[in-house]
Each structure stands twice: as structure tokens, then as C-alpha cells.
Design a protein around this motif. Sequence first.
Motif, mmCIF file in Angstrom:
data_model
loop_
_atom_site.group_PDB
_atom_site.id
_atom_site.type_symbol
_atom_site.label_atom_id
_atom_site.label_comp_id
_atom_site.label_asym_id
_atom_site.label_seq_id
_atom_site.Cartn_x
_atom_site.Cartn_y
_atom_site.Cartn_z
ATOM 1 N N THR A 179 0.835 -1.205 0.000
ATOM 2 C CA THR A 179 0.000 0.000 0.000
ATOM 3 C C THR A 179 0.866 1.251 0.000
ATOM 4 O O THR A 179 0.553 2.233 -0.686
ATOM 5 N N ALA A 180 1.969 1.222 0.741
ATOM 6 C CA ALA A 180 2.883 2.364 0.751
ATOM 7 C C ALA A 180 3.455 2.612 -0.632
ATOM 8 O O ALA A 180 3.526 3.754 -1.108
ATOM 9 N N ALA A 181 3.893 1.547 -1.313
ATOM 10 C CA ALA A 181 4.423 1.699 -2.671
ATOM 11 C C ALA A 181 3.370 2.266 -3.607
ATOM 12 O O ALA A 181 3.665 3.098 -4.479
ATOM 13 N N ALA A 182 2.116 1.836 -3.432
ATOM 14 C CA ALA A 182 1.039 2.316 -4.298
ATOM 15 C C ALA A 182 0.758 3.794 -4.072
ATOM 16 O O ALA A 182 0.591 4.562 -5.026
ATOM 17 N N PHE A 183 0.712 4.229 -2.808
ATOM 18 C CA PHE A 183 0.474 5.660 -2.540
ATOM 19 C C PHE A 183 1.652 6.503 -2.995
ATOM 20 O O PHE A 183 1.469 7.624 -3.488
ATOM 21 N N ALA A 184 2.875 5.984 -2.858
ATOM 22 C CA ALA A 184 4.037 6.719 -3.361
ATOM 23 C C ALA A 184 3.939 6.897 -4.871
ATOM 24 O O ALA A 184 4.252 7.967 -5.414
ATOM 25 N N ALA A 185 3.482 5.852 -5.568
ATOM 26 C CA ALA A 185 3.320 5.944 -7.014
ATOM 27 C C ALA A 185 2.219 6.925 -7.380
ATOM 28 O O ALA A 185 2.373 7.765 -8.280
ATOM 29 N N ALA A 186 1.080 6.846 -6.691
ATOM 30 C CA ALA A 186 -0.053 7.719 -7.013
ATOM 31 C C ALA A 186 0.261 9.174 -6.726
ATOM 32 O O ALA A 186 -0.203 10.075 -7.451
ATOM 33 N N CYS A 187 1.037 9.435 -5.683
ATOM 34 C CA CYS A 187 1.338 10.813 -5.310
ATOM 35 C C CYS A 187 2.365 11.468 -6.223
ATOM 36 O O CYS A 187 2.673 12.652 -6.065
ATOM 37 N N ARG A 188 2.906 10.723 -7.187
ATOM 38 C CA ARG A 188 3.702 11.379 -8.235
ATOM 39 C C ARG A 188 2.809 12.257 -9.084
ATOM 40 O O ARG A 188 3.230 13.275 -9.632
ATOM 41 N N ASP A 189 1.561 11.849 -9.251
ATOM 42 C CA ASP A 189 0.642 12.532 -10.158
ATOM 43 C C ASP A 189 -0.300 13.484 -9.442
ATOM 44 O O ASP A 189 -0.841 14.398 -10.050
ATOM 45 N N TYR A 190 -0.492 13.258 -8.151
ATOM 46 C CA TYR A 190 -1.382 14.120 -7.388
ATOM 47 C C TYR A 190 -0.664 14.482 -6.102
ATOM 48 O O TYR A 190 -0.475 13.653 -5.233
ATOM 49 N N ALA A 191 -0.266 15.730 -5.977
ATOM 50 C CA ALA A 191 0.634 16.135 -4.901
ATOM 51 C C ALA A 191 -0.116 16.337 -3.593
ATOM 52 O O ALA A 191 -0.233 17.445 -3.077
ATOM 53 N N PHE A 192 -0.617 15.252 -3.047
ATOM 54 C CA PHE A 192 -1.318 15.317 -1.767
ATOM 55 C C PHE A 192 -0.350 14.927 -0.654
ATOM 56 O O PHE A 192 0.384 13.941 -0.794
ATOM 57 N N PRO A 193 -0.320 15.663 0.460
ATOM 58 C CA PRO A 193 0.625 15.331 1.539
ATOM 59 C C PRO A 193 0.284 13.994 2.190
ATOM 60 O O PRO A 193 -0.816 13.800 2.713
#
Length: 447
Positions: A152-166
Motif C-alpha cells: 500500500t505504501a508503494a502504491a500511494f508513493a506511485a499515485a502521489c507522483r501525479d497528485y501532490a497530496f501530503p
Amino acid sequence: MKTPRSGGDLCRRYVINSGDHYSLVCTRCGARVADDGTRSGCALCGDDSMLRTEYEAEGFGVDPGASGVFRYRQWLPVRREVAGSGRPAVFRSEGLGGALGLRDLWISFSGYWPERNCGMRSGTFKELEAYTVLGRVPEDAGVMVVASAGNTAAAFAAACRDYAFPCLLVIPERAVAGLAVAGEVGEHVKVVALEGATYNQAIAYSRRLVASSPEFFAEGGVRNVGRRDGLAVVALTAYEETGRLPDFYFQGVGSGAGAIATYEAAGRIIRASASSGGDEAMPRLFLCQNAEFAPLHEAWTGAEGAHPDGQRQVLAPELVNAAPPFSLAGGVRDILTHSAGEMLVADRTSALAASAMFEELEGVDIEPAAAVAVACLRDAVLDGRVPKDARILLNVTGGGRRRSFAALDGACHRPDLRTAHPDSAPEAISSDILNSFSKGARRVQLI
């Protein structure tokens, strides 16, 4: 700190006001509430139940103009589409199916497999939930705290490349290496790695971090309807591709979030089918765990509990959750009961053999959690629990990571990382993290 964020790159394809196309319903008392984008529980029932979504759209439908998971946005609790998401690849298996003598085996593959148009850089179906959660949460909600065993951490790290949510990821230290597969990690993603910790210690520490400051809020785990309905895209994609629900569904589980998601999605499909004269039926859910540590299997079967040290001996640590949502309303016990399902286990040796078998027959490497599911499917076929002419959907929840690492060509970036002991006080590290967020730029990119 909780101020709306915007930027020159902002370009909305659609914006849905929260609550316009769905509501939240308690699985225990039936209370119906509007969604604020972060709500994860019923005020009346507390921890004894979960919330589920009810959508205005009763029929199954897709938005062909939307990308990735947002193709199914009428059945997602989202207010925006976030760039970069993908969908599973669904195909009838000739390799594994032929080897097992199964005439109608379908595979839902989530990971990195360009030849099948599947490009999840984190190598896991957790990207489905990450993009949906980010599409649900208000932009001014604060810093989202996510506890993870790794995927899940890897997935959120990947998703947050495109959406800059803290986003603050709390993980066992052993899971740090897996974040590199996400490639570049922006300044809006911070990581706390806990020395020698288990997944449940990461969950406990994340709760203490959330309690340390009002600037933090908990992502919510299995109780987050965004997470579950995002994972339900596995079932929705398979239904779109095959035209019917399977007779049997196999998946490796830790908390059981993906299995609960599949059950809930199948229920929506069944109701939609019945309204138009169809006769879809609930798939039998066959859920799979590491034999060395299997709390859900033990709770379901009444088997003797495994030794706690088994957590450190398993092949698939992603499937280790010592306190899964088994007995609460809408939890794993309910979905197994209502689907005539079963809990299965596979040990390390069996899962490693299944992983090698899958790669040889299908041509791609798979993650340990998926290998456990393949091993359990193989054993269920050999034991005669599954008819060979049944339609089966195997959820390969992760794979292609070796390919993904190779595609990065060494361009891996270390995340902004802090280490801590799982028993340490979170206040100092909390203050440091919030200060680092306040200094960073906030860029929102929607499509």
C-alpha cells in the motif's frame, strides 16, 4: 496548514460534489450519512461495523472517456479524477489453466506487464485503492497517514507522483526497499520506517501519530470506502471483460479488504442484473493466507493459533494482519458465510513452487501474496474442491516488479525517510514531518 491547494497545472475533467451520487450506510444499524471524504465509521456503532457505499446509479456502466479506475466512477466514492491510474489486465488463462485442467480460468493481473497493457509501477493492485482514496479525500484535509506492510505504501508513493497530496507512510523498516519500485517520489511523500516492526506495530504507531496533531488524519484502512471500492475495480473490470460473475474467486488476504470489496461489488452487479431480468449469483470466495500465520483461517475454522513468531517466517508479509476485521458487521466472517466461501492456507515451500509455476506458464513474475493464492488454487483443484468446468477468477494481486525495476533503469529515488522505534514517542517526529511539509511546494495535477 489546512488550506486549499491549486496550481497552474490544474485541469479538471469532472468534479463531483461529495454525496451527489452516493451515500454511506452502516452495515450494522443501517444509518445513512453523507460523506465528508474522510469518514470511516458509524457514530452509533463505532468499531462494531463498517460503512458501505450506496450509489444512485443502479445499473453497471462505464465511462469510456475516463482513464484507469475512473472508468467505473459511477460506482466509486470520488469527487475528482486523478491522473495516472491503471486497471487490471483480465484474460482467460491457457498456461496455468491448462496445467491445472481448468477449462474456464480467468486471471485478473495487477502489476507491471506492458504486453498486456498493465502499467502499475508499484507492481500491486493497491494502486487501485490509492488513486480512489486520493480521488475521494478533500484537498484541504491535512496530511494523510497510511499504515502499510509495504504494498500500500508503494502504491500511494506511485499515485502521489501525479497528485501532490501530503501523505505520510508508516511501514516496517524491511519494507523500505519496495518503495523504490515507485520510481521518483515527490516531496509531498514522507516515510516513517519502524525498526524491527511488524505490520500491526506500524498500524499502532500510525494511530499514535494521528493523535499527536490535528494536522494528521488517518487513511482508514479496510474501513475506508474509497479503499474498498477502489479494490472492487478488480471485480468490475472482470465483469466488463467476461460478461458475467465467476463461480469461484481466489485471492490472498491479510485484512480481507480486497475480498470484502469483491463481495460488495458482486452484490451491486447481482442487483443490477436482477433489475434487468438477469440471474447473476454471488461467487464463492476462496481466501488464502500464509500457513505459518493465518489469523483469518484460524478464526473461520477454529484451528489452533499459530505461534506469533510465524509472522516473521511467512513468504508474504502483506498477508499478515494480527487483528483483521473478522467478526464485525460486513467483515470477513459475513462475506464468507453469505458466499459459502472458504479460508485456505499455503506454506512457504508450496507458494514458492506456485510462483515459479506461474512465471513459467504465464511469462511474468508474481508477488508472494499472489503466489499464496496460486498455491491455494492448485491445492483446491487437486482436492476436488473446485469443479474443473467452473468459471474461476484468480486475483493476481501483484507482479512484474522485476520488469518494473528494469524499466526504471536505475532511476530510483530514495523517499524522505525517518526511522523510529515502534515504542518511541511520536511527538518529535510528528513535528519534524509537519515542518517539512510546510516548506514543500504543493502542486495539484488532475486530468
